[in-house]
Design a protein around this motif. Sequence first.
Motif, PDB file in Angstrom:
ATOM      1  N   HIS A   1     -45.818   7.037 -18.345  1.00  0.00           N
ATOM      2  CA  HIS A   1     -46.496   8.128 -19.125  1.00  0.00           C
ATOM      3  C   HIS A   1     -47.798   7.987 -18.404  1.00  0.00           C
ATOM      4  O   HIS A   1     -48.682   8.666 -18.363  1.00  0.00           O
ATOM      5  CB  HIS A   1     -46.330   8.594 -20.544  1.00  0.00           C
ATOM      6  N   LEU A   2     -48.662   6.755 -18.653  1.00  0.00           N
ATOM      7  CA  LEU A   2     -49.894   6.054 -18.013  1.00  0.00           C
ATOM      8  C   LEU A   2     -50.514   5.541 -17.529  1.00  0.00           C
ATOM      9  O   LEU A   2     -49.545   4.869 -17.129  1.00  0.00           O
ATOM     10  CB  LEU A   2     -51.200   5.952 -19.686  1.00  0.00           C
ATOM     11  N   ASP A   3     -51.706   5.390 -16.796  1.00  0.00           N
ATOM     12  CA  ASP A   3     -52.073   4.180 -16.119  1.00  0.00           C
ATOM     13  C   ASP A   3     -52.217   2.905 -16.306  1.00  0.00           C
ATOM     14  O   ASP A   3     -52.005   3.350 -18.333  1.00  0.00           O
ATOM     15  CB  ASP A   3     -53.870   5.110 -15.955  1.00  0.00           C
ATOM     16  N   TRP A   4     -52.341   1.673 -15.857  1.00  0.00           N
ATOM     17  CA  TRP A   4     -52.041   0.957 -15.965  1.00  0.00           C
ATOM     18  C   TRP A   4     -53.230   0.466 -17.326  1.00  0.00           C
ATOM     19  O   TRP A   4     -53.013  -0.273 -18.669  1.00  0.00           O
ATOM     20  CB  TRP A   4     -52.004  -0.130 -15.312  1.00  0.00           C
ATOM     21  N   ARG A   5     -54.181   1.105 -16.711  1.00  0.00           N
ATOM     22  CA  ARG A   5     -55.691   0.563 -17.932  1.00  0.00           C
ATOM     23  C   ARG A   5     -54.809   1.086 -18.869  1.00  0.00           C
ATOM     24  O   ARG A   5     -56.059   0.684 -19.949  1.00  0.00           O
ATOM     25  CB  ARG A   5     -56.645   1.248 -17.466  1.00  0.00           C
TER      26      ARG A   5
END
Length: 507
Positions: A176-180
Amino acid sequence: MSVDDRTPEAATPETPDAPPPASVKLVIGLLLVATFVMILNETIMSVAIPVLMVDLNITASTAQWLTTAFMLTMAVVIPTTGFLLQRFSTRAVFITAMSLFTAGTLLAAVAPGFGILVIGRVIQASGTAVMIPLMITTVLTFIPEQRRGTVMGFISIVIAVAPATGPTISGAILDHLDWRWMFYFMLPIAAIALILGVVLVRNITTPRKAPFDVASVLLSVIAFAGLIYGLNGIGEAATGDTPMPPWVPIVIGVVGLALFVWRQISLQASESALLDLRPFKTRTFTVGIIILLVAMAALFGAIMLLPLFMQNVWHASTMETGLVLLPGGLVMGLIAPFVGALYDKVGPRPLVTPGAILVTVALILLTTLNAEPATSEFWIFTNQEWKVVGIHVLLSLGLGSMMTPLMTSALGSVPPLMYSHASAIQNTLQQLAGAAGTALFITVMTRSMTAEINDGVEPVLAQANGIHQAFYWGAGFAILAVVLSLLVRRPKSAEEAVEAAEPASTH
């Protein structure tokens, strides 16, 4: 310096089985939270490599340095923790380790490119390497022998549950989100632990002057970095993707290790060794460490190959893989306090031997997994995936029955002056065992798979058969652990351990 000089009276229980003071409980609680976050950080990257390859435009061999650099840093720093825990107070070491980890996590979260991300991981590893020995040494120093099994059980919860939840959490984040956000997720927890440490933790140890041998540090860097890098390179070499033949760093590491051991033995006479090796003179410590290393090699190998089997053979998603492996880790964590309490009552052998047998049976059962994924589903998993859940739970039950008793009996068998060094030895060798287990399993799988492909076997089936062969090797090592478990003994009391060590430490 006597043992009493090392332990402040205010932190020492009045009676042998008295509960520890509130200051000690607070420190141990914060250490457990901090260690959980740090171990979670080690495994949360395992399923992120493909995403990072695309986002940062790097190759698989380059991306692997995010894991390799972390392990190399751990291998270099851990041998120095025996010195650090003697020279500096608990408060100073905790705040420094937590500060490094928090700073590394923040740097990784905002990293503009691959190079800065690797630096962030190295800084994280510098803090992680110190935290686990600090936690174990604190428990050994301040928890009475009659209560150690129970407290070490809680440490086993952290060691078991964090790696199990890491892939699941990272899988959910990456869906759902960026790897950061993997790092943003950990950052507030790390920051809160750091703030609580600064505000609440007080000194509970009395530091003593400890010599720092620069030559020993350099030799430890050459030895452990060479061995870890070479062992990790074996798996890459099996696939034809390695910058240098793995035997080169392994040979350098072996020579460096021999020189490192020779120097530590020569420095022990003047109490100036960087990593005192005298714990190996205690039979219970040596036997326990050997079995623990066999178990760790089997664990790391299984953790590496099960996701490969599910994703490459069954084409399961990252999220599915994490969810299938989650119950086993949770079970290991749930049984840990009960295993610790049983250890306090019955000792190590009645727990370690059955645990080693369960590990052997589980590894053999893993060789029966079919290459064809099941199509029928029951609730959230297929029938085949439920089979993996069951086998992995069995494996976790076995490992959970072994870890706490082995750690407690091995580390509790050495005299108190050796606690920090014994903990550093254990954690250093665990890093080597994890790398060796992974290298062995990957090499067996790759060579078997390559031979079958050359014989005309379909690649997916060849990989499945190669993984089966690796699990057979793992079962063989587990059988060795069963035999060695018959030699495990409950450690002597602290007084007996000190008396037994006096001739070796009198110069």
